[in-house]
Design an enzyme around this catalytic site. Structure first.
Site, PDB file in Angstrom:
ATOM      1  N   LYS A  11      29.776  82.024  14.924  1.00 34.55           N
ATOM      2  CA  LYS A  11      29.211  83.226  15.568  1.00 34.55           C
ATOM      3  C   LYS A  11      30.331  84.167  15.980  1.00 34.55           C
ATOM      4  O   LYS A  11      31.487  83.740  16.161  1.00 34.55           O
ATOM      5  CB  LYS A  11      28.354  82.869  16.786  1.00 34.55           C
ATOM      6  N   ASP A 141      27.323  77.314  24.037  1.00 31.31           N
ATOM      7  CA  ASP A 141      27.036  78.002  22.773  1.00 31.31           C
ATOM      8  C   ASP A 141      26.157  77.178  21.831  1.00 31.31           C
ATOM      9  O   ASP A 141      25.673  77.697  20.827  1.00 31.31           O
ATOM     10  CB  ASP A 141      28.341  78.303  22.015  1.00 31.31           C
TER      11      ASP A 141
HETATM   12  P1  ATP Z   1      33.792  78.711  21.625  1.00 36.55           P
HETATM   13  O1  ATP Z   1      33.684  79.999  20.853  1.00 36.55           O
HETATM   14  O2  ATP Z   1      32.477  77.933  21.694  1.00 36.55           O
HETATM   15  O3  ATP Z   1      34.512  78.808  22.935  1.00 36.55           O
HETATM   16  P2  ATP Z   1      35.962  78.059  19.943  1.00 36.55           P
HETATM   17  O4  ATP Z   1      35.535  78.593  18.609  1.00 36.55           O
HETATM   18  O5  ATP Z   1      36.871  78.920  20.735  1.00 36.55           O
HETATM   19  O6  ATP Z   1      34.691  77.703  20.754  1.00 36.55           O
HETATM   20  P3  ATP Z   1      36.409  75.458  18.825  1.00 36.55           P
HETATM   21  O7  ATP Z   1      36.756  75.754  17.397  1.00 36.55           O
HETATM   22  O8  ATP Z   1      35.081  74.885  19.106  1.00 36.55           O
HETATM   23  O9  ATP Z   1      36.688  76.699  19.765  1.00 36.55           O
HETATM   24  O10 ATP Z   1      37.575  74.493  19.358  1.00 36.55           O
HETATM   25  C1  ATP Z   1      37.851  74.344  20.748  1.00 36.55           C
HETATM   26  C2  ATP Z   1      38.472  72.978  20.958  1.00 36.55           C
HETATM   27  O11 ATP Z   1      37.499  71.970  20.696  1.00 36.55           O
HETATM   28  C3  ATP Z   1      39.649  72.709  20.046  1.00 36.55           C
HETATM   29  O12 ATP Z   1      40.728  72.358  20.842  1.00 36.55           O
HETATM   30  C4  ATP Z   1      39.213  71.537  19.172  1.00 36.55           C
HETATM   31  O13 ATP Z   1      40.236  70.607  18.983  1.00 36.55           O
HETATM   32  C5  ATP Z   1      38.049  70.906  19.935  1.00 36.55           C
HETATM   33  N1  ATP Z   1      36.949  70.424  19.057  1.00 36.55           N
HETATM   34  C6  ATP Z   1      36.152  69.375  19.304  1.00 36.55           C
HETATM   35  N2  ATP Z   1      35.261  69.201  18.325  1.00 36.55           N
HETATM   36  C7  ATP Z   1      35.461  70.178  17.421  1.00 36.55           C
HETATM   37  C8  ATP Z   1      34.841  70.528  16.182  1.00 36.55           C
HETATM   38  N3  ATP Z   1      33.823  69.828  15.656  1.00 36.55           N
HETATM   39  N4  ATP Z   1      35.297  71.621  15.548  1.00 36.55           N
HETATM   40  C9  ATP Z   1      36.310  72.343  16.087  1.00 36.55           C
HETATM   41  N5  ATP Z   1      36.938  72.035  17.211  1.00 36.55           N
HETATM   42  C10 ATP Z   1      36.538  70.966  17.905  1.00 36.55           C
END
Ligand code: ATP
Length: 313
Positions: A11, A141
């Site tokens: 998203k 989210d």
């Molecule tokens: P959001 O937009 O919901 O805040 P994000 O896109 O910023 O999330 P993610 O890619 O979800 O961040 O990653 C955040 C942290 O979660 C990372 O440090 C990662 O190591 C951990 N993590 C745990 N599970 C997952 C997964 N399935 N995919 C990606 N990261 C993950």
């Protein structure tokens, strides 16, 4: 063995306003969330043993119970122990395409896909709102990622009002692979700098959140007016991320030199996207940015807005 393959879209935030604090340590938010075609692929396979096992092709992502996809399966085991006893555990394979820690809800959408997939594997017949309630226990989210599309998200981001789904609008998305911004740091820094301006009383908080429903960007979305949407995009977290992360500023400034409709950081960053008038223009902008910023650490994608969340293939 039965198995399902699911597509788990990322998203972007078309709008993110921080309106107040919450007793649970989170913030009261008013956001507009938008699914994009860039997606992870999740494969779920009943393994016939009483174990959850996870494999992921990206070393940046934990392969154990710190992975949100794993936690989603653990939650299903806890909530539906009889089905777990009947059907056994699952092997989860995550094929990661969404940049990690980018503000694109990568972990949340993987978790959403596991909830939807296990519901099918275990023939639970859960409704969308039951799945969303489970998702809210995993992260703010996750409920949005289940149904996806275009939605207003309030409270922590888990209370959703779907809007007419935007689709076939193209964006260029940019993220430095090695640049990560902690979501917790971004919100805490915002609180330390701007909490004086937070709305404090419950009634005014609710009124502010409701006002987003009739706000200018929602009007633009209802009219599918892409130029106006691009003009009205907003993200409060830019106020704390841009001063600290010059690469995010550079991406916004670079996009700004080309033929785009508007550019914004997504969520807590550090990914930045630019809305474009057509796929051709988006491809051109991607080429120009690639030429201007030669850094091989920079990932660039052309993708489009879509009107759905998790899909079974
Ligand atoms: P959001 O937009 O919901 O805040 P994000 O896109 O910023 O999330 P993610 O890619 O979800 O961040 O990653 C955040 C942290 O979660 C990372 O440090 C990662 O190591 C951990 N993590 C745990 N599970 C997952 C997964 N399935 N995919 C990606 N990261 C993950």
């Amino acid at each position: 063995m039965r198995s399902y393959t699911l597509i788990a879209p990322a998203k972007v935030n078309l709008y993110l306003e921080i309106i107040g604090d919450r007793p649970d340590g989170y913030h009261e938010l008013a956001m507009i969330l938008q699914s994009i075609e860039l997606a992870d692929q999740i494969n779920l396979e009943a393994n016939g043993v009483e174990l959850i096992r996870l494999r992921c092709d990206n070393p940046q992502v934990p392969g154990d119970n710190r992975n949100l996809a794993y936690q989603a399966a653990e939650l299903m085991v806890k909530e539906f122990p009889d089905s777990f006893a009947t059907y056994g555990g699952v092997d989860i394979t995550v094929t990661k395409r969404i940049p990690v820690a980018a503000g694109l809800a990568g972990g949340s959408t993987d978790a959403a896909a596991v909830l939807v997939g296990i519901d099918l594997l275990w023939k639970l017949g859960l409704t969308r709102s039951e799945l969303e309630e489970l998702g809210a226990q995993l992260g703010s989210d996750v409920p949005f990622c289940i149904g996806g599309g275009t939605a207003i998200a309030t409270r922590r981001g888990e209370v959703l009002s779907p809007l007419l789904g935007l689709e076939d609008i193209y964006i260029v998305l940019a993220k430095y692979r090695r640049l990560e911004v902690s979501t917790g740091w971004a919100y805490n820094t915002y609180r330390s700098l701007f909490s004086d301006s937070y709305i404090k009383d419950t009634e005014s908080l609710a009124a502010r959140a409701n006002a987003v429903h009739s706000g200018e960007i929602v009007q633009a979305i209802l009219h599918e007016d892409v130029k106006e949407i691009a003009q009205k995009m907003h993200n409060d977290l830019e106020k704390v991320v841009l001063p600290e992360y010059s690469q995010v500023v550079q991406l916004k400034e670079t996009f700004g030199k080309y033929d785009i409709l508007g550019t914004m950081m997504s969520g807590s960053g550090p990914s930045v996207f630019a809305l474009c008038e057509s796929k051709e223009k988006a491809e051109k902008v991607k080429l120009c940015v690639r030429e201007e910023i030669g850094d091989s650490d920079l990932e660039l994608f052309v993708t489009r807005l879509i009107n759905h969340g998790i899909q079974v293939v």
